[in-house]
Design an enzyme around this catalytic site. Structure first.
Site, PDB file in Angstrom:
ATOM      1  N   CYS A 215       7.987  -0.838  -3.404  1.00  0.00           N
ATOM      2  CA  CYS A 215       8.104   0.055  -2.260  1.00  0.00           C
ATOM      3  C   CYS A 215       9.521   0.008  -1.672  1.00  0.00           C
ATOM      4  O   CYS A 215      10.462   0.471  -2.304  1.00  0.00           O
ATOM      5  CB  CYS A 215       7.013  -0.230  -1.228  1.00  0.00           C
ATOM      6  SG  CYS A 215       6.812   1.106  -0.024  1.00  0.00           S
TER       7      CYS A 215
ATOM      8  N   HIS B  95       2.282   0.228  -4.162  1.00  0.00           N
ATOM      9  CA  HIS B  95       1.998  -1.198  -3.978  1.00  0.00           C
ATOM     10  C   HIS B  95       0.976  -1.653  -5.016  1.00  0.00           C
ATOM     11  O   HIS B  95      -0.223  -1.445  -4.831  1.00  0.00           O
ATOM     12  CB  HIS B  95       1.435  -1.447  -2.572  1.00  0.00           C
ATOM     13  CG  HIS B  95       2.437  -1.301  -1.491  1.00  0.00           C
ATOM     14  ND1 HIS B  95       3.184  -2.359  -1.024  1.00  0.00           N
ATOM     15  CD2 HIS B  95       2.850  -0.217  -0.788  1.00  0.00           C
ATOM     16  CE1 HIS B  95       3.990  -1.945  -0.074  1.00  0.00           C
ATOM     17  NE2 HIS B  95       3.819  -0.637   0.084  1.00  0.00           N
TER      18      HIS B  95
ATOM     19  N   GLU C 298      -0.080  -4.587  -5.560  1.00  0.00           N
ATOM     20  CA  GLU C 298      -0.943  -5.621  -4.971  1.00  0.00           C
ATOM     21  C   GLU C 298      -2.057  -5.028  -4.124  1.00  0.00           C
ATOM     22  O   GLU C 298      -3.013  -5.726  -3.780  1.00  0.00           O
ATOM     23  CB  GLU C 298      -0.097  -6.612  -4.157  1.00  0.00           C
ATOM     24  CG  GLU C 298       0.331  -6.137  -2.791  1.00  0.00           C
ATOM     25  CD  GLU C 298       1.509  -5.160  -2.765  1.00  0.00           C
ATOM     26  OE1 GLU C 298       1.958  -4.820  -1.658  1.00  0.00           O
ATOM     27  OE2 GLU C 298       1.979  -4.722  -3.842  1.00  0.00           O
TER      28      GLU C 298
END
Length: 194
Positions: A76, A175, A177
């Site tokens: 990001c 993202h 994650e």
């Protein structure tokens, strides 16, 4: 050891937990820790100007590690910081990738939620990941590279680069994650294949 760079602009704990599913990881801050890591991750949530200011003590170490071939993943804001300049703060970035960071002019900003990634080029990062898989995005700015490094793109009123790769350098606008199983697969690919 995978070093996750802490510069007060990232969701460090969620990245750490995701990476530790596959390998040992540590949150790091110093030049010495950056230069001694086997792989590096630069996460990012926040303002470009603040991020660049906070990174200034370790900027040279990050550039040196990438130049020396250390596998590097920017996420990001960690992608945007790699570029020469950002419209967000009218600030220079790390200048590792030629190009700039611009604000979305159409649609609701920030671009937030699930969106697809169109695979443009073969890359080990996409091992086991199908074309047009969904990943989670939260951003108001997008990168415009002036070099051939885009391996995946996403459409939000315009097509914008969502995955870039150059040698040992990899970065995503989304993202991983926060992108469920498919995001974890991408992180595993970075850890295992780079």
């Amino acid at each position: 050891m995978i070093g996750i760079i802490d510069y007060n602009a990232g969701n460090l704990r969620s990245i750490l937990k995701a990476v530790e599913l596959f390998d040992k990881a540590k949150i790091i801050k110093s030049e010495e820790e950056i230069l001694s890591s086997d792989k590096l991750i630069l996460p990012g949530v926040g303002n470009f100007g603040s991020a660049i200011k906070n990174l200034s003590p370790v900027k040279e170490a990050i550039v040196k590690a990438i130049d020396e071939g250390v596998p590097f993943l920017g996420i990001c804001l960690g992608l945007q910081i790699l570029f020469e300049w950002s419209e967000e703060a009218n600030e220079e970035g790390l200048k590792i990738i030629k190009g700039e960071v611009l604000r979305f002019r159409k649609g609701k900003v920030p671009h937030m939620g699930w969106n697809t990634v169109k695979i443009l080029k073969d890359s080990p990062i996409f091992e086991g990941i199908k074309d047009e898989e969904y990943f989670y995005f939260v951003h108001s700015y997008y990168v415009v590279p002036r070099e051939d490094c885009v391996v995946g793109e996403t459409n939000y009123y315009i097509n914008f680069p969502s995955v870039i790769q150059r040698d040992n350098l990899l970065a995503t606008q989304f993202h991983p994650e926060k992108s469920g199983k498919i995001g974890l697969r991408l992180l595993e690919n970075f850890i295992e294949l780079f």
